[in-house]
Every structure is written in C-alpha cells, then in structure tokens.
Design an enzyme around this catalytic site. Sequence first.
Site, PDB file in Angstrom:
ATOM      1  N   GLY A  34      67.411  48.807  21.742  1.00 28.23           N
ATOM      2  CA  GLY A  34      66.635  48.112  20.698  1.00 28.23           C
ATOM      3  C   GLY A  34      66.732  48.723  19.319  1.00 28.23           C
ATOM      4  O   GLY A  34      66.270  48.133  18.342  1.00 28.23           O
ATOM      5  N   HIS A  81      59.711  45.442  28.663  1.00 26.79           N
ATOM      6  CA  HIS A  81      58.601  46.338  28.992  1.00 26.79           C
ATOM      7  C   HIS A  81      57.224  45.697  28.794  1.00 26.79           C
ATOM      8  O   HIS A  81      56.237  46.157  29.362  1.00 26.79           O
ATOM      9  CB  HIS A  81      58.658  47.588  28.113  1.00 26.79           C
ATOM     10  CG  HIS A  81      59.774  48.520  28.443  1.00 26.79           C
ATOM     11  ND1 HIS A  81      61.091  48.126  28.430  1.00 26.79           N
ATOM     12  CD2 HIS A  81      59.764  49.827  28.798  1.00 26.79           C
ATOM     13  CE1 HIS A  81      61.846  49.167  28.752  1.00 26.79           C
ATOM     14  NE2 HIS A  81      61.073  50.201  28.984  1.00 26.79           N
ATOM     15  N   GLU A  89      56.871  53.417  29.250  1.00 28.07           N
ATOM     16  CA  GLU A  89      57.629  54.403  30.044  1.00 28.07           C
ATOM     17  C   GLU A  89      56.764  55.613  30.385  1.00 28.07           C
ATOM     18  O   GLU A  89      56.986  56.279  31.384  1.00 28.07           O
ATOM     19  CB  GLU A  89      58.911  54.795  29.311  1.00 28.07           C
ATOM     20  CG  GLU A  89      59.770  53.566  29.094  1.00 28.07           C
ATOM     21  CD  GLU A  89      61.252  53.748  29.211  1.00 28.07           C
ATOM     22  OE1 GLU A  89      61.712  54.892  29.242  1.00 28.07           O
ATOM     23  OE2 GLU A  89      61.948  52.714  29.267  1.00 28.07           O
ATOM     24  N   ASP A 146      70.086  45.183  32.506  1.00 25.96           N
ATOM     25  CA  ASP A 146      69.153  45.617  31.464  1.00 25.96           C
ATOM     26  C   ASP A 146      69.636  46.935  30.880  1.00 25.96           C
ATOM     27  O   ASP A 146      70.443  47.643  31.487  1.00 25.96           O
ATOM     28  CB  ASP A 146      67.742  45.791  32.038  1.00 25.96           C
ATOM     29  CG  ASP A 146      66.740  46.161  30.947  1.00 25.96           C
ATOM     30  OD1 ASP A 146      66.699  45.445  29.923  1.00 25.96           O
ATOM     31  OD2 ASP A 146      66.030  47.165  31.079  1.00 25.96           O
ATOM     32  N   SER A 147      69.096  47.265  29.705  1.00 23.18           N
ATOM     33  CA  SER A 147      69.446  48.544  29.084  1.00 23.18           C
ATOM     34  C   SER A 147      68.898  49.723  29.889  1.00 23.18           C
ATOM     35  O   SER A 147      69.364  50.844  29.739  1.00 23.18           O
ATOM     36  CB  SER A 147      68.881  48.581  27.663  1.00 23.18           C
ATOM     37  OG  SER A 147      67.489  48.323  27.703  1.00 23.18           O
ATOM     38  N   CYS A 179      67.478  41.911  29.573  1.00 21.69           N
ATOM     39  CA  CYS A 179      67.192  42.596  28.308  1.00 21.69           C
ATOM     40  C   CYS A 179      67.168  41.591  27.153  1.00 21.69           C
ATOM     41  O   CYS A 179      68.152  40.875  26.923  1.00 21.69           O
ATOM     42  CB  CYS A 179      68.277  43.642  28.076  1.00 21.69           C
ATOM     43  SG  CYS A 179      68.048  44.613  26.592  1.00 21.69           S
ATOM     44  N   CYS A 235      60.467  41.505  25.110  1.00 21.47           N
ATOM     45  CA  CYS A 235      61.011  42.805  25.522  1.00 21.47           C
ATOM     46  C   CYS A 235      60.608  43.016  26.976  1.00 21.47           C
ATOM     47  O   CYS A 235      59.475  42.701  27.366  1.00 21.47           O
ATOM     48  CB  CYS A 235      60.442  43.902  24.635  1.00 21.47           C
ATOM     49  SG  CYS A 235      60.893  45.561  25.175  1.00 21.47           S
TER      50      CYS A 235
END
Length: 247
Positions: free
Chosen positions: A40, A182, A150, A7-8, A70, A180
């Site tokens: 992104g 998140h 986050e 993942d990023s 991701c 996404c």
Amino acid sequence: MKIGVFDSGIGGLSVVKSLLEHKLFEEIIYFGDTARVPYGIKDKNTIIRYAIEAVEFFKNFELDLIIVACNTVSAYALNEMRESASCPVYGVVEAGALAASNALKDTNKNILIIGTNATINSQAYEHKLRSLGFKNLQAKATGLFVPLVEEEIYEGEILEATLKHYFHMLKDPDAVILGCTHFPLLHNALQNYFSKETLLIHSGDAIVEYLEKEFDFTHNYEKTALKFFASENPEALKKVASKWLKN
Ligand code: DGL
C-alpha cells in the site's frame, strides 16, 4: 473449482473467510507475499511487477480462477495479471463498488472509501462508482489501520484516537467501502464510530456477491481444502489463518 487467492500478506485471509462461509470452492491455494508486504505504500510499477510474479507462482497449480484479495493490487495490476494468467482473474475493487451500488441503489447517497495510500491515490473505486452514477464520494487513506490490525488492536484508546484522526473532518457517510483486506477486522469499531445505519462494504462479501452472479454455483462444498503459501515465514501466516478463519 480450484482457485488461487492472492494478497500482499495475511490480510487476504479476511476474503478467504467469506469464501469459506459461502462454501463455493473445492480447493483454495492462498499466496501471501509476506516478504514484501506492505504494497500500500509502493508505486504502481512495483505493485504490477509483484502481481505478475504472483501469477507466475500460481502457474504451478491448475487453477480455474484467481481472486485478487488485495485492494491495492486490484486497483493497479488487474489488467496486467489478466494478460499473463491462463485463467480468469477477479479483483475486489469492481466487486466492492458494485456491492455498494446494489445495496444503496440511490446514487445521491454519500460513500466514503478507505484504503491504503496506493489504493486511494489510484482513485480506482471513485472511477467505478462514478461510472455507476454516484457523485457524493469521499476518500481517505487510512494506512495506520493496517499495523493496528496486525497488532490485534481491534478496540481501545489507540484505535479510537486513530478513528478520530482520520474521520473527524468528514461528512457522515451512508456507506463506507472497506477498501483494504485488513479493515473487516475493525468492523465493530467502525460501525460504532459511524452509526448503526452506516453500511460497511467488505471486500470478501463483495467478491462472493460478484462471483455468484458471474458463475452458476451448483455445489456447496462442506469442506474446502486450504493450502497456504507465503514468500516469507509461511508458519506465521498459517498461525494467523487458524485465528482469523475460526468461526
Ligand atoms: N492487502 C493490502 C490491501 O488490501 C493491505 C496491506 C498492504 O499494504 O499490503 O490493500
């Protein structure tokens, strides 16, 4: 099976959570490119370059497969990763589109795709969903959700205002693809904003559904060995992992 999850940054831990819940793998090597997140807002060539570097990193381990958690990378760099990897590489976009299609069945249903700017601009979900017969598609880049998660803002005024800002003009969807890493953390807020009946598609659950069709898993691993790597501050990533991955 020993697998890599890329993942990023930290977001891919939401996918690891699904993998752990289904006890499919003996060992998971997680790599988050925390030094260069977010992907992104980056362009295609940069995303591809970073993704190929991740494949190089994974060559230090003898992996059976790599999962690209991701969405942004899955949308742009899967083919290039496959070309440079020595094991199969699976992304979450195809898996997410198939999961939506399997759950909805009726191709007249309305699907909303949300993701980062890059994922939405790629139209990768739309292409896959159109090839499966779906025509009623809406897509919206909802990048502000990433920093909110986050900051651990999962409810309250700021989130409510952001939901309204993004969605007030849209037609009520039958399903929302959380495109996404998140966004599964905003599950409750999104479910409340739309309706109880709106189907929310998570990348983690979708990739599990996809892999279970692809492989004949015969073993349940009660304990999966987890190793975390990050391009910057691995300790911070491990801290987030201990929060997100607890039951
Ligand atoms: N992991 C990214 C995704 O799923 C979100 C964070 C980023 O922009 O790098 O698209």
